[in-house]
Write a protein that holds these residues in place. Structure first.
Motif, PDB file in Angstrom:
ATOM      1  N   MET A 243       0.610  -1.351   0.149  1.00 14.89           N
ATOM      2  CA  MET A 243      -0.087  -0.068  -0.102  1.00 14.89           C
ATOM      3  C   MET A 243       0.921   1.449   0.027  1.00 14.89           C
ATOM      4  N   THR A 244       0.265   2.379  -1.304  1.00 16.00           N
ATOM      5  CA  THR A 244       0.890   3.399  -0.962  1.00 16.00           C
ATOM      6  C   THR A 244       1.407   4.235   0.706  1.00 16.00           C
ATOM      7  N   PRO A 245       2.196   5.251   1.011  1.00 14.26           N
ATOM      8  CA  PRO A 245       1.398   6.232   1.871  1.00 14.26           C
ATOM      9  C   PRO A 245       0.588   6.084   2.346  1.00 14.26           C
ATOM     10  N   SER A 246       0.688   7.209   0.360  1.00 17.37           N
ATOM     11  CA  SER A 246      -1.148   7.883   1.100  1.00 17.37           C
ATOM     12  C   SER A 246      -2.304   6.842   1.157  1.00 17.37           C
ATOM     13  N   ASN A 247      -2.304   6.005   0.673  1.00 23.18           N
ATOM     14  CA  ASN A 247      -3.649   5.160   0.601  1.00 23.18           C
ATOM     15  C   ASN A 247      -3.426   5.023   2.475  1.00 23.18           C
ATOM     16  N   THR A 248      -1.713   4.374   2.961  1.00 20.19           N
ATOM     17  CA  THR A 248      -2.434   4.240   4.315  1.00 20.19           C
ATOM     18  C   THR A 248      -2.570   5.442   4.879  1.00 20.19           C
ATOM     19  N   ARG A 249      -2.790   7.134   4.462  1.00 19.37           N
ATOM     20  CA  ARG A 249      -2.600   8.386   5.216  1.00 19.37           C
ATOM     21  C   ARG A 249      -4.000   7.916   5.218  1.00 19.37           C
ATOM     22  N   ASP A 250      -4.457   7.916   4.065  1.00 17.82           N
ATOM     23  CA  ASP A 250      -6.347   7.971   3.917  1.00 17.82           C
ATOM     24  C   ASP A 250      -6.458   7.280   4.559  1.00 17.82           C
ATOM     25  N   LEU A 251      -6.483   5.743   4.873  1.00 16.84           N
ATOM     26  CA  LEU A 251      -7.164   4.465   5.759  1.00 16.84           C
ATOM     27  C   LEU A 251      -7.603   5.089   7.121  1.00 16.84           C
ATOM     28  N   ILE A 252      -5.270   5.182   7.513  1.00 16.26           N
ATOM     29  CA  ILE A 252      -6.046   5.915   9.002  1.00 16.26           C
ATOM     30  C   ILE A 252      -7.076   7.535   9.061  1.00 16.26           C
ATOM     31  N   LEU A 253      -7.227   8.197   8.969  1.00 14.10           N
ATOM     32  CA  LEU A 253      -7.842   9.125   8.244  1.00 14.10           C
ATOM     33  C   LEU A 253      -8.869   8.600   8.397  1.00 14.10           C
ATOM     34  N   SER A 254      -9.926   8.190   7.994  1.00 12.98           N
ATOM     35  CA  SER A 254     -10.814   7.246   7.400  1.00 12.98           C
ATOM     36  C   SER A 254     -11.958   6.330   8.779  1.00 12.98           C
ATOM     37  N   SER A 255     -10.735   5.913   9.563  1.00 11.69           N
ATOM     38  CA  SER A 255     -10.921   4.668  10.036  1.00 11.69           C
ATOM     39  C   SER A 255     -10.976   5.596  11.205  1.00 11.69           C
ATOM     40  N   CYS A 256     -10.010   6.449  12.041  1.00 11.84           N
ATOM     41  CA  CYS A 256      -9.868   6.866  12.746  1.00 11.84           C
ATOM     42  C   CYS A 256     -11.333   7.483  13.772  1.00 11.84           C
ATOM     43  N   ALA A 257     -11.658   7.538  14.969  1.00 10.61           N
ATOM     44  CA  ALA A 257     -12.764   8.068  15.464  1.00 10.61           C
ATOM     45  C   ALA A 257     -12.521   9.220  15.893  1.00 10.61           C
ATOM     46  N   SER A 258     -13.127  10.069  15.872  1.00  7.77           N
ATOM     47  CA  SER A 258     -12.582  11.638  16.424  1.00  7.77           C
ATOM     48  C   SER A 258     -13.854  11.721  18.007  1.00  7.77           C
ATOM     49  N   VAL A 259     -13.612  11.250  19.403  1.00  3.97           N
ATOM     50  CA  VAL A 259     -14.670  11.822  19.779  1.00  3.97           C
ATOM     51  C   VAL A 259     -14.582  12.795  20.898  1.00  3.97           C
ATOM     52  N   PRO A 260     -15.488  13.673  20.547  1.00  8.01           N
ATOM     53  CA  PRO A 260     -15.556  14.807  21.318  1.00  8.01           C
ATOM     54  C   PRO A 260     -15.733  15.091  22.795  1.00  8.01           C
ATOM     55  N   ASP A 261     -14.791  15.703  23.378  1.00 14.81           N
ATOM     56  CA  ASP A 261     -15.165  16.249  25.104  1.00 14.81           C
ATOM     57  C   ASP A 261     -14.716  14.870  25.756  1.00 14.81           C
ATOM     58  N   PHE A 262     -13.652  13.954  25.403  1.00 10.27           N
ATOM     59  CA  PHE A 262     -13.536  12.919  26.182  1.00 10.27           C
ATOM     60  C   PHE A 262     -11.300  13.261  26.326  1.00 10.27           C
ATOM     61  N   PRO A 263     -11.049  13.273  27.011  1.00  9.00           N
ATOM     62  CA  PRO A 263     -11.470  12.558  28.682  1.00  9.00           C
ATOM     63  C   PRO A 263     -12.283  13.625  29.256  1.00  9.00           C
ATOM     64  N   LYS A 264     -12.125  14.467  28.375  1.00  5.64           N
ATOM     65  CA  LYS A 264     -12.467  15.935  29.648  1.00  5.64           C
ATOM     66  C   LYS A 264     -12.844  17.101  28.941  1.00  5.64           C
ATOM     67  N   PRO A 265     -13.869  17.675  28.734  1.00  6.85           N
ATOM     68  CA  PRO A 265     -14.879  19.191  28.159  1.00  6.85           C
ATOM     69  C   PRO A 265     -12.937  19.973  26.950  1.00  6.85           C
ATOM     70  N   GLY A 266     -13.738  20.292  26.240  1.00 14.26           N
ATOM     71  CA  GLY A 266     -13.004  20.676  25.242  1.00 14.26           C
ATOM     72  C   GLY A 266     -11.640  20.119  24.845  1.00 14.26           C
ATOM     73  N   VAL A 267     -11.281  18.849  25.162  1.00 15.22           N
ATOM     74  CA  VAL A 267     -10.021  17.513  24.123  1.00 15.22           C
ATOM     75  C   VAL A 267     -11.125  17.017  23.326  1.00 15.22           C
ATOM     76  N   THR A 268     -10.672  16.986  21.699  1.00 13.06           N
ATOM     77  CA  THR A 268     -10.991  15.940  20.867  1.00 13.06           C
ATOM     78  C   THR A 268      -9.872  14.950  20.973  1.00 13.06           C
ATOM     79  N   PHE A 269     -10.580  13.647  21.315  1.00  8.44           N
ATOM     80  CA  PHE A 269      -9.982  12.261  21.368  1.00  8.44           C
ATOM     81  C   PHE A 269      -9.798  11.218  20.404  1.00  8.44           C
ATOM     82  N   ARG A 270      -8.864  10.898  19.356  1.00  3.44           N
ATOM     83  CA  ARG A 270      -8.659  10.574  18.207  1.00  3.44           C
ATOM     84  C   ARG A 270      -8.317   9.292  18.901  1.00  3.44           C
ATOM     85  N   ASP A 271      -9.625   8.097  18.685  1.00  2.00           N
ATOM     86  CA  ASP A 271      -9.854   6.676  19.254  1.00  2.00           C
ATOM     87  C   ASP A 271      -9.066   6.344  17.952  1.00  2.00           C
ATOM     88  N   LEU A 272      -7.428   5.554  17.704  1.00  2.00           N
ATOM     89  CA  LEU A 272      -7.201   4.123  16.742  1.00  2.00           C
ATOM     90  C   LEU A 272      -7.746   2.944  16.996  1.00  2.00           C
TER      91      LEU A 272
END
Ligand SMILES: O=P(O)(O)OC[C@H]1O[C@H](OP(=O)(O)OP(=O)(O)O)[C@H](O)[C@@H]1O
Ligand SMILES: Nc1ncnc2[nH]cnc12
Length: 175
Positions: free
Chosen positions: A1-30
């Motif tokens: 897989m190319t680096p840009s395909n890997t990057r796109d897969l990471i960004l599309s799979s990563c879950a962004s969770v607002p206000d975790f573990p505290k208000p104001g933090v967007t937690f990037r869940d891999l």
């Protein structure tokens, strides 16, 4: 897989969770990246690739760094070192403290972890402020290792983390 395909897969799979573990933090869940066989294999290969043949050991930072380091050590035919949170290791340790937003934290390894001259690739999932990775680099060097580089799956841009780390940092994706 190319680096840009890997990057796109990471960004599309990563879950962004607002206000975790505290208000104001967007937690990037891999964890969805680890759960997907294609993404996990691509990420493991891509973390190794820039340093291939140049390291004898992979170190992973507790807890999510363990997942990556174990896979990378297996895939590269090397061994793995666990960089742990305080109080977990049974023998004599080296400890390195770092500053968090509120208070301090520390990472530890066994004092006799590395034969002289061991070349170490250090891995973690996310680079944010860089405090954790920087402390781990200092810790490994104090233990006699040569840190050949640090790899992360996701770098959170704008926090200045890369500049805080006294090693060459390779990030597979930036957000
Ligand atoms: O660049 P920094 O600001 O130091 O932050 C990055 C660290 O934060 C997260 O770990 P966390 O402390 O959430 O621990 P965990 O992996 O045990 O959940 C992440 O896995 C990194 O280790
Ligand atoms: N926003 C974030 N998401 C995931 N891990 C982190 N570690 C520090 N900040 C983080």
């Amino acid at each position: 897989m190319t680096p840009s395909n890997t990057r796109d897969l990471i960004l599309s799979s990563c879950a962004s969770v607002p206000d975790f573990p505290k208000p104001g933090v967007t937690f990037r869940d891999l964890t969805p990246v680890f759960a997907d066989p294609t993404a996990f294999a691509a990420v493991t290969s891509a973390l190794i690739e820039p340093f291939r043949g140049g390291f004898d050991r992979v170190a992973g930072i507790e807890a999510r760094g363990f997942i990556l380091a174990a896979a990378a050590a297996y895939a590269s035919g090397t061994g793995m070192t666990a960089v742990r949170k305080p109080g977990k290791l049974p023998r004599e340790v080296l400890s390195e403290s770092y500053v968090l937003e509120y208070g301090t934290a520390a990472v530890e390894i066994h004092r006799d972890e590395f034969p002289p001259g061991t070349r170490v690739l250090l891995l973690d999932d996310v680079l944010a402020t860089g405090g954790t990775l920087a402390a781990a680099v200092r810790l490994l060097e104090r233990a006699g290792a040569e840190v050949v580089g640090a790899g992360v799956v996701l770098e959170l841009a704008g926090l200045g983390g890369r500049a805080a780390v006294p090693a060459s940092v390779h990030a597979l994706a930036t957000i």
